[in-house]
Design a protein around this motif. Sequence first.
Motif, PDB file in Angstrom:
ATOM      1  N   THR A   1       0.904  -1.374  -0.059  1.00 42.95           N
ATOM      2  CA  THR A   1      -0.188  -0.005   0.044  1.00 42.95           C
ATOM      3  C   THR A   1       0.976   1.468   0.050  1.00 42.95           C
ATOM      4  O   THR A   1       0.668   2.252  -0.990  1.00 42.95           O
ATOM      5  CB  THR A   1      -1.138  -0.175   2.026  1.00 42.95           C
ATOM      6  OG1 THR A   1      -1.762  -0.717   1.189  1.00 42.95           O
ATOM      7  CG2 THR A   1      -1.330   1.086   0.711  1.00 42.95           C
ATOM      8  N   ALA A   2       1.890   1.003   0.758  1.00 43.85           N
ATOM      9  CA  ALA A   2       2.889   2.624   1.111  1.00 43.85           C
ATOM     10  C   ALA A   2       3.662   2.446  -0.547  1.00 43.85           C
ATOM     11  O   ALA A   2       3.630   3.930  -1.005  1.00 43.85           O
ATOM     12  CB  ALA A   2       3.818   2.194   1.604  1.00 43.85           C
ATOM     13  N   ALA A   3       3.921   2.131  -0.895  1.00 41.67           N
ATOM     14  CA  ALA A   3       4.938   2.150  -2.426  1.00 41.67           C
ATOM     15  C   ALA A   3       3.756   2.216  -3.460  1.00 41.67           C
ATOM     16  O   ALA A   3       4.267   3.546  -4.251  1.00 41.67           O
ATOM     17  CB  ALA A   3       5.018   0.353  -2.667  1.00 41.67           C
ATOM     18  N   VAL A   4       2.698   1.705  -3.002  1.00 40.48           N
ATOM     19  CA  VAL A   4       1.559   2.275  -4.265  1.00 40.48           C
ATOM     20  C   VAL A   4       1.351   3.346  -4.490  1.00 40.48           C
ATOM     21  O   VAL A   4       1.026   4.304  -5.336  1.00 40.48           O
ATOM     22  CB  VAL A   4       0.390   1.417  -4.656  1.00 40.48           C
ATOM     23  CG1 VAL A   4      -0.240   1.849  -5.753  1.00 40.48           C
ATOM     24  CG2 VAL A   4       0.893   0.251  -5.186  1.00 40.48           C
ATOM     25  N   THR A   5       0.716   3.630  -3.270  1.00 43.70           N
ATOM     26  CA  THR A   5       0.442   5.059  -2.687  1.00 43.70           C
ATOM     27  C   THR A   5       1.252   5.935  -3.063  1.00 43.70           C
ATOM     28  O   THR A   5       1.105   7.603  -3.257  1.00 43.70           O
ATOM     29  CB  THR A   5      -0.073   5.476  -0.976  1.00 43.70           C
ATOM     30  OG1 THR A   5      -1.148   4.438  -1.085  1.00 43.70           O
ATOM     31  CG2 THR A   5      -0.463   6.599  -0.920  1.00 43.70           C
ATOM     32  N   ALA A   6       2.845   6.214  -2.947  1.00 40.82           N
ATOM     33  CA  ALA A   6       3.852   6.722  -3.347  1.00 40.82           C
ATOM     34  C   ALA A   6       4.155   7.304  -4.700  1.00 40.82           C
ATOM     35  O   ALA A   6       4.312   8.150  -4.875  1.00 40.82           O
ATOM     36  CB  ALA A   6       5.235   6.288  -2.513  1.00 40.82           C
ATOM     37  N   HIS A   7       3.513   6.592  -5.735  1.00 39.15           N
ATOM     38  CA  HIS A   7       3.918   6.209  -6.888  1.00 39.15           C
ATOM     39  C   HIS A   7       2.245   6.660  -7.379  1.00 39.15           C
ATOM     40  O   HIS A   7       2.371   7.249  -9.379  1.00 39.15           O
ATOM     41  CB  HIS A   7       4.601   5.539  -7.637  1.00 39.15           C
ATOM     42  CG  HIS A   7       5.754   4.789  -7.655  1.00 39.15           C
ATOM     43  ND1 HIS A   7       6.997   5.515  -7.706  1.00 39.15           N
ATOM     44  CD2 HIS A   7       6.343   4.461  -6.058  1.00 39.15           C
ATOM     45  CE1 HIS A   7       7.874   5.328  -7.369  1.00 39.15           C
ATOM     46  NE2 HIS A   7       7.574   4.163  -5.632  1.00 39.15           N
ATOM     47  N   ALA A   8       1.042   6.653  -6.772  1.00 35.87           N
ATOM     48  CA  ALA A   8      -0.320   6.647  -7.993  1.00 35.87           C
ATOM     49  C   ALA A   8      -0.326   8.740  -7.676  1.00 35.87           C
ATOM     50  O   ALA A   8       0.179   9.132  -7.314  1.00 35.87           O
ATOM     51  CB  ALA A   8      -1.178   5.979  -6.711  1.00 35.87           C
ATOM     52  N   GLU A   9      -1.367   8.395  -9.074  1.00 30.60           N
ATOM     53  CA  GLU A   9      -1.669  10.510  -8.930  1.00 30.60           C
ATOM     54  C   GLU A   9      -3.173   9.998  -9.084  1.00 30.60           C
ATOM     55  O   GLU A   9      -3.779   8.650  -9.942  1.00 30.60           O
ATOM     56  CB  GLU A   9      -0.595  10.826 -10.053  1.00 30.60           C
ATOM     57  CG  GLU A   9      -0.467  10.036 -11.671  1.00 30.60           C
ATOM     58  CD  GLU A   9       1.141  10.236 -12.203  1.00 30.60           C
ATOM     59  OE1 GLU A   9       0.065  11.879 -12.868  1.00 30.60           O
ATOM     60  OE2 GLU A   9       1.795   9.610 -11.602  1.00 30.60           O
TER      61      GLU A   9
END
Length: 354
Positions: free
Chosen positions: A212-220
């Motif tokens: 979740t943290a990794a995806v949240t850091a790169h999602a827009e």
Amino acid sequence: MGAEVLVHQDGGVGRIVLDRPRALNSLTHGMITAVHAALEEWAADDTVRAVVLTGAGERGLCAGADIRAIHEDAKAGGAGSRAFFRDEYRLNALIARYPKPYVAVMDGITMGGGVGLSAHGAVRIVTERSTVAMPETRIGLVPDVGGSRLLARAPGGLGTHLGLTSASMGPGDALLCGFADHFVHSARIPALLADLTARLAGPAVGAAAAVTAAVTAHAEAAPPAALAAQRAWIDACYGADTAEEIVARLLDTGLPEAKEAAEQVLGNSPTAVKVTLAALRRARTLPSLEAVLDQEYRISCAALAGHDLVEGIRAQVVDKDRNPRWSPADLAGVSEAEVARHFAPRGDDELGLA
């Protein structure tokens, strides 16, 4: 595992790469078997904390099953295709119930069987290049791989519209319709995967939280969903009881986009259109993905024994004349008995997931 699927472990991440880029990573039976074997092995391996699915090349994750192979097999009786469907649907169910985070990168074309490998996962990522579709009615088949459940659960009439027309979704529509969870620009996917691997290198953070943290850091924010502005006429038209009435309502709106949708429905297999409408309505009442997959297996096997699947693949993929000769040729010619045939129990040849 076979050269058509690349399987390796990158730290705490199990990586599955569909590797038939010249064929848009379309699925063979061997690829289904290889992915299933990797997932079974990793489920019991504590060093694998999450799984990531990607496709080789830049054109797409997966364009679906290798329908040329299905075309040849169906003409020979369909035994190979029934075995393919059986193993494919079992894999779809495994992905949906996978005990570790399963991350699918739906970059580029993701259709049919590609949706089955991705849209039942825990984390589903689309990019600006994503084209997501269940276009089966165009070839005389009915949305399968659990796609009828996804379509049935889309807001309002959107799923029925997509299923009957075979229309494609861009990233915004895929998010709106429940086929995806996050939008990440394609240029950021390598950094996202590297970040995910780094976060999973230590045991301090739970796997789900790390993903979740990794995806949240790169999602827009995703591009707008084109279908959102069309909900009014879609919901009104596709709420009709029959395919014929749906087409009549579409034509009566006077809207160019509704007229185009009617023409798309009328160009697809009339049998597949009517069976799809029935399948989506039944899927709404079925209790689980497994129950839907059981229904889809009956439908797909019935389609293998019919006329339109072989003819549809011939017209779209083999001869490419784009002029299928459907039988029956129109919606009025498809009887209730013919629709019911697709849902009939198969005796000893049931999928039996539910």
